[in-house]
Design a protein around this motif. Sequence first.
Motif, PDB file in Angstrom:
ATOM      1  N   HIS A 161      -9.476  18.647 -38.857  1.00 25.80           N
ATOM      2  CA  HIS A 161     -10.398  17.766 -38.126  1.00 25.80           C
ATOM      3  C   HIS A 161     -11.365  18.693 -37.403  1.00 25.80           C
ATOM      4  O   HIS A 161     -10.953  19.462 -36.530  1.00 25.80           O
ATOM      5  N   TRP A 210     -21.867  16.772 -36.440  1.00 24.45           N
ATOM      6  CA  TRP A 210     -21.051  16.075 -37.422  1.00 24.45           C
ATOM      7  C   TRP A 210     -19.571  16.226 -37.094  1.00 24.45           C
ATOM      8  O   TRP A 210     -19.149  17.201 -36.475  1.00 24.45           O
ATOM      9  N   THR A 261     -16.169  16.440 -39.415  1.00 22.17           N
ATOM     10  CA  THR A 261     -15.706  16.546 -40.788  1.00 22.17           C
ATOM     11  C   THR A 261     -14.189  16.413 -40.826  1.00 22.17           C
ATOM     12  O   THR A 261     -13.478  16.957 -39.978  1.00 22.17           O
ATOM     13  N   THR A 262     -13.727  15.666 -41.804  1.00 21.63           N
ATOM     14  CA  THR A 262     -12.300  15.439 -41.997  1.00 21.63           C
ATOM     15  C   THR A 262     -11.973  15.907 -43.406  1.00 21.63           C
ATOM     16  O   THR A 262     -12.457  15.339 -44.381  1.00 21.63           O
ATOM     17  N   GLY A 274     -18.938  12.369 -41.014  1.00 21.70           N
ATOM     18  CA  GLY A 274     -19.601  11.333 -40.249  1.00 21.70           C
ATOM     19  C   GLY A 274     -20.337  11.907 -39.055  1.00 21.70           C
ATOM     20  O   GLY A 274     -20.084  13.036 -38.625  1.00 21.70           O
ATOM     21  N   TYR A 330     -21.273  12.635 -35.291  1.00 24.34           N
ATOM     22  CA  TYR A 330     -20.510  12.803 -34.051  1.00 24.34           C
ATOM     23  C   TYR A 330     -21.020  11.826 -32.998  1.00 24.34           C
ATOM     24  O   TYR A 330     -22.233  11.669 -32.807  1.00 24.34           O
ATOM     25  N   SER A 340     -15.931  11.515 -30.427  1.00 23.02           N
ATOM     26  CA  SER A 340     -15.359  11.393 -31.770  1.00 23.02           C
ATOM     27  C   SER A 340     -14.142  12.275 -31.990  1.00 23.02           C
ATOM     28  O   SER A 340     -13.371  12.020 -32.918  1.00 23.02           O
ATOM     29  N   ASN A 395     -13.422   5.483 -32.613  1.00 22.18           N
ATOM     30  CA  ASN A 395     -14.496   4.925 -33.408  1.00 22.18           C
ATOM     31  C   ASN A 395     -15.691   4.614 -32.502  1.00 22.18           C
ATOM     32  O   ASN A 395     -15.522   4.059 -31.408  1.00 22.18           O
ATOM     33  N   ASN A 409     -13.396   8.402 -40.024  1.00 25.44           N
ATOM     34  CA  ASN A 409     -14.637   8.810 -40.674  1.00 25.44           C
ATOM     35  C   ASN A 409     -14.774   7.992 -41.951  1.00 25.44           C
ATOM     36  O   ASN A 409     -13.763   7.659 -42.585  1.00 25.44           O
ATOM     37  N   GLU A 421     -17.507   7.376 -45.578  1.00 29.05           N
ATOM     38  CA  GLU A 421     -18.697   7.686 -46.370  1.00 29.05           C
ATOM     39  C   GLU A 421     -18.783   6.721 -47.537  1.00 29.05           C
ATOM     40  O   GLU A 421     -17.762   6.451 -48.185  1.00 29.05           O
TER      41      GLU A 421
END
Length: 258
Positions: free
Chosen positions: A78, A90, A92-93, A112, A114, A124, A174, A242, A244
């Motif tokens: 994470h 951003w 990132t996961t 996604g 931030y 986030s 979220n 996250n 997309e």
Amino acid sequence: MSRKIDNAKGLYLDGIRDGRPREAVAKYTGGRYTQHSTGVADGQEGFVAFFEPFLERNPVRDIQIVRAIEDGRHVFLHAYQSLNDGEAEWVTTDFFDTDKDERIVEHWDVIGAYAPATPSGHTSVDGPTKVVDLDRTEANKAVVRGLITDVLMEGGDQGAIDRYISADTYIQHNAGVEDGLAPFKSLVLVPDRPLVYDEIVLLVGQGNFVATLCRARWDGAEQAQVDLFRLQDGLIVEHWDNAEPVPPREEWVNSGKF
């Protein structure tokens, strides 16, 4: 910390933050490198071809690995990224599969924007990071699997949600959802809810943290959905996520998001 986690972090920090993609991918990946990140082709050369111009466009890079867990062959990271002094931020996961030498052979990610402040005042990525309760790993994985398969998938028993999420503490990261079970219920316990889960692609857990990559739909459009849960006393008490959209097949440069 295991070598698997070190290799996953090294690919991120040495390869992207510190600007050495060719050296990093040679050092940390195995005999193959299968890629599911949008726009990045398979193999070591695919990684280099994507990140060399990325580094030129983004000369100032702050990358922080906030959480890291491992489960068998798999690693989950994470991460927070700030590019060009905050011009873009951003979350990132990332999920990684590793070989018998603990080198990376496959990678999935969902990225996604931030959020510096959620409706309840979180970010986030803030919150606990320490992995504890290692003896509860399998039980906690079962709770998360149950939430997704029994409640969040189409046709699930939405009334069963109280078996999985704490009614006393549910911290939400979220960007559009307040803390507490009630706001979450208002999203998922409606007949026309926009988010429906279709398949658990990966489920990685260690102690009090469980991360999932799922094939899902938002208003009917396919998306890649990552959820990270923290559990306490057998119930989910905190959530980060996250998502997309899955790009059209004609835009894929690898085997796709999953």
